[in-house]
Scaffold this motif. Structure first.
Motif, PDB file in Angstrom:
ATOM      1  N   ILE A 243       0.823  -1.219   0.000  1.00  0.00           N
ATOM      2  CA  ILE A 243       0.000   0.000   0.000  1.00  0.00           C
ATOM      3  C   ILE A 243       0.851   1.261   0.000  1.00  0.00           C
ATOM      4  N   TRP A 244       2.177   1.148   0.174  1.00  0.00           N
ATOM      5  CA  TRP A 244       3.050   2.329   0.120  1.00  0.00           C
ATOM      6  C   TRP A 244       3.495   2.654  -1.306  1.00  0.00           C
TER       7      TRP A 244
ATOM      8  N   GLN B  33       4.233   8.335  -6.588  1.00  0.00           N
ATOM      9  CA  GLN B  33       3.732   9.684  -6.846  1.00  0.00           C
ATOM     10  C   GLN B  33       4.733  10.738  -6.398  1.00  0.00           C
ATOM     11  N   LEU B  34       5.446  10.462  -5.315  1.00  0.00           N
ATOM     12  CA  LEU B  34       6.413  11.413  -4.783  1.00  0.00           C
ATOM     13  C   LEU B  34       7.727  11.430  -5.579  1.00  0.00           C
TER      14      LEU B  34
ATOM     15  N   GLU C  32      -3.513   7.932  -1.647  1.00  0.00           N
ATOM     16  CA  GLU C  32      -4.200   8.315  -0.411  1.00  0.00           C
ATOM     17  C   GLU C  32      -5.064   7.187   0.131  1.00  0.00           C
ATOM     18  N   TYR C  33      -4.700   5.953  -0.203  1.00  0.00           N
ATOM     19  CA  TYR C  33      -5.536   4.838   0.221  1.00  0.00           C
ATOM     20  C   TYR C  33      -5.765   4.774   1.739  1.00  0.00           C
ATOM     21  N   PRO C  34      -4.755   4.969   2.584  1.00  0.00           N
ATOM     22  CA  PRO C  34      -5.027   4.902   4.022  1.00  0.00           C
ATOM     23  C   PRO C  34      -6.128   5.865   4.472  1.00  0.00           C
TER      24      PRO C  34
ATOM     25  N   ILE D  23     -15.162  10.197  -0.173  1.00  0.00           N
ATOM     26  CA  ILE D  23     -14.022   9.704  -0.942  1.00  0.00           C
ATOM     27  C   ILE D  23     -13.919  10.397  -2.295  1.00  0.00           C
ATOM     28  N   ASP D  24     -15.035  10.778  -2.870  1.00  0.00           N
ATOM     29  CA  ASP D  24     -15.026  11.417  -4.197  1.00  0.00           C
ATOM     30  C   ASP D  24     -14.064  12.590  -4.295  1.00  0.00           C
ATOM     31  N   PRO D  25     -14.086  13.544  -3.345  1.00  0.00           N
ATOM     32  CA  PRO D  25     -13.154  14.676  -3.462  1.00  0.00           C
ATOM     33  C   PRO D  25     -11.689  14.261  -3.373  1.00  0.00           C
ATOM     34  N   ILE D  26     -11.391  13.205  -2.619  1.00  0.00           N
ATOM     35  CA  ILE D  26     -10.006  12.723  -2.515  1.00  0.00           C
ATOM     36  C   ILE D  26      -9.560  12.199  -3.878  1.00  0.00           C
ATOM     37  N   LEU D  27     -10.415  11.429  -4.543  1.00  0.00           N
ATOM     38  CA  LEU D  27     -10.082  10.902  -5.855  1.00  0.00           C
ATOM     39  C   LEU D  27      -9.957  12.028  -6.880  1.00  0.00           C
ATOM     40  N   ALA D  28     -10.826  13.003  -6.778  1.00  0.00           N
ATOM     41  CA  ALA D  28     -10.783  14.117  -7.730  1.00  0.00           C
ATOM     42  C   ALA D  28      -9.571  15.004  -7.514  1.00  0.00           C
ATOM     43  N   GLY D  29      -9.097  15.071  -6.255  1.00  0.00           N
ATOM     44  CA  GLY D  29      -7.996  15.954  -5.920  1.00  0.00           C
ATOM     45  C   GLY D  29      -6.662  15.470  -6.372  1.00  0.00           C
TER      46      GLY D  29
END
Length: 422
Positions: free
Chosen positions: A104-105, A111-112, A383-385, A416-422
């Motif tokens: 999960i990391w 991304q980083l 941002e899965y966690p 969760i939608d805004p996290i995915l969109a962000g």
């Protein structure tokens, strides 16, 4: 790995911001007094574990013998510390060449800019990848590239106590959702539970959601609404909530101190079934040697029998100054000899080609190997966690009766939608 605790990413936010300013490279190759290239390999094998002993006493020496001029330095860290160490080392430019990373990391580190894409850097990547299970391989992918290779794997299968099934009049373990309901009805009033689990995180819920035909998001991970709260996803969670309200799942699933832990309750006969991984076999052998643990596939719903992938990936940092040598060690770790040596310790290999050799090493691997044919990774999102914590929190409200399953998943999807969109 086994289910992981949500880490405090906000506390690491300052470090994460610093990472974006760091480019790859800049480190000088490390050599020892004899002029050998030294590859540092960070991992979370615990001290005195059979895995660490086999790695350091068998696997690494065998690799070094076959590859003169390369030395591998094994550097263990406690699991929770390793993730933080990776972030701070990226910001400080002190990363190792190789890391055994929790699956999960990988999206976060990719991304980083911390990781090198092995699918582009490694000549034999496609050949090696083709010899691994699809589910574990999927954990290495981010934004169309593979930033690692699966190193070890596991999945959750049904573990059961036949004596408790007998109480419910069942000669065979439950193979379907309907069988789970039949088991719950058969044990009602006996004081024993049909099923036990200890959380409502993705690790726990996703096998039920997927097997019911549901999804967490769309294929592109852009939207949870319409997927996480679909009729199919609701049905998967509803089965568990219904069994809980019947009194056939203990309070462990909500985090309450109700009932014994699964490793104790199953052999005692308090629980008829549970979902867990291959590490439970040595635990039961040690704690309950007279208990004959049996396994079966994840009960199937309208979506089939689908479980969740766990394990670790081996990744190479983009700043590694000795990438050719590091990739030679990766290739060795994914070879038959290293995979089988680690399998002897209970670490399940990722090579689908091992076949019967796998069950010759540990007969109990058989059910897990079959389940891995359909097992899927948790959402491969940076941002899965955070996403998982929303799911856990909202679904627990359905178990405690504060809301319905539909309302809980509606709320989780909206957050969760805004996290995915962000």
């Amino acid at each position: 790995m086994r289910p992981t605790k949500t880490l405090s990413w906000l506390a690491l936010g300052g470090v994460a911001l610093a990472l974006s300013a760091c480019g790859g490279g800049g480190q000088e190759p490390t050599t020892d007094a004899d002029g050998n290239t030294v590859i540092k390999y960070w991992h979370a094998y615990s001290a005195d574990s059979p895995e660490l002993k086999t790695l350091e006493d068998e696997v690494i020496p065998a690799f070094e013998k076959a590859h003169p001029g390369i030395k591998v330095e094994s550097v263990p860290y406690p699991y929770d510390e390793l993730h933080k160490k990776l972030l701070t080392a990226t910001a400080g430019g002190t990363l190792p060449c190789l890391v055994r990373s929790d699956i999960i990391w990988v999206p976060e580190l990719a991304q980083l800019g911390t990781l090198a894409p092995l699918s582009e850097e490694m000549d034999d990547f496609d050949k090696i990848a083709a010899n691994t299970y699809d589910g574990p391989l999927a954990t290495t992918e981010y934004d169309g590239k593979h930033y690692g290779l699966p190193l070890d794997t596991n999945t959750r299968v049904l573990m059961y106590n036949q004596a408790t099934l007998d109480e419910a009049g069942m000669d065979e373990p439950p193979a379907t959702f309907d069988d789970m309901r039949k088991l719950a009805e058969g044990l009602k009033g006996t004081g024993d539970f049909a099923f036990a689990d200890n959380d409502t995180a993705g690790w726990n819920l996703l096998p039920w959601i997927w097997s019911a035909g549901g999804e967490m998001t769309d294929e592109g991970m852009t939207k949870a609404s319409g997927h996480l709260n679909s009729p199919e996803s609701v049905a998967g969670v509803q089965l568990l909530v219904d069994m809980y309200k019947m009194g056939e799942i203990p309070d462990l699933i909500t985090g309450a101190q109700g009932g014994t832990e699964t490793a104790v309750g199953l052999p005692k006969g308090d629980y008829a079934t549970m979902l867990d991984g291959p590490w439970m076999f040595p635990i039961f052998e040690d704690q309950s040697p007279d208990f004959a643990l049996k396994t079966a596939p994840m009960p199937a719903g309208d979506g089939g029998s689908i479980s969740v992938v766990g394990g670790e990936d081996v990744v190479m940092t983009d700043s590694c100054p000795s990438k050719d040598e590091a990739m030679q060690f990766i290739e060795y770790l994914l070879g038959d000899d290293a995979q089988k040596a680690m399998a002897e310790t209970g670490q399940m290999p990722v090579l689908s080609s091992l076949g019967s050799e796998l069950t010759d090493i540990k007969p109990y691997y058989d059910t897990f190997a079959k389940q891995l044919q359909t097992a899927r990774p948790r959402l491969p999102h940076p941002e899965y966690p955070k996403i998982e914590e929303i799911l856990r929190t909202e679904v627990q409200k359905a178990f405690t009766g504060d809301t319905t399953v539909q309302e809980a998943l509606d709320s989780a999807a909206q957050q969760i939608d805004p996290i995915l969109a962000g």
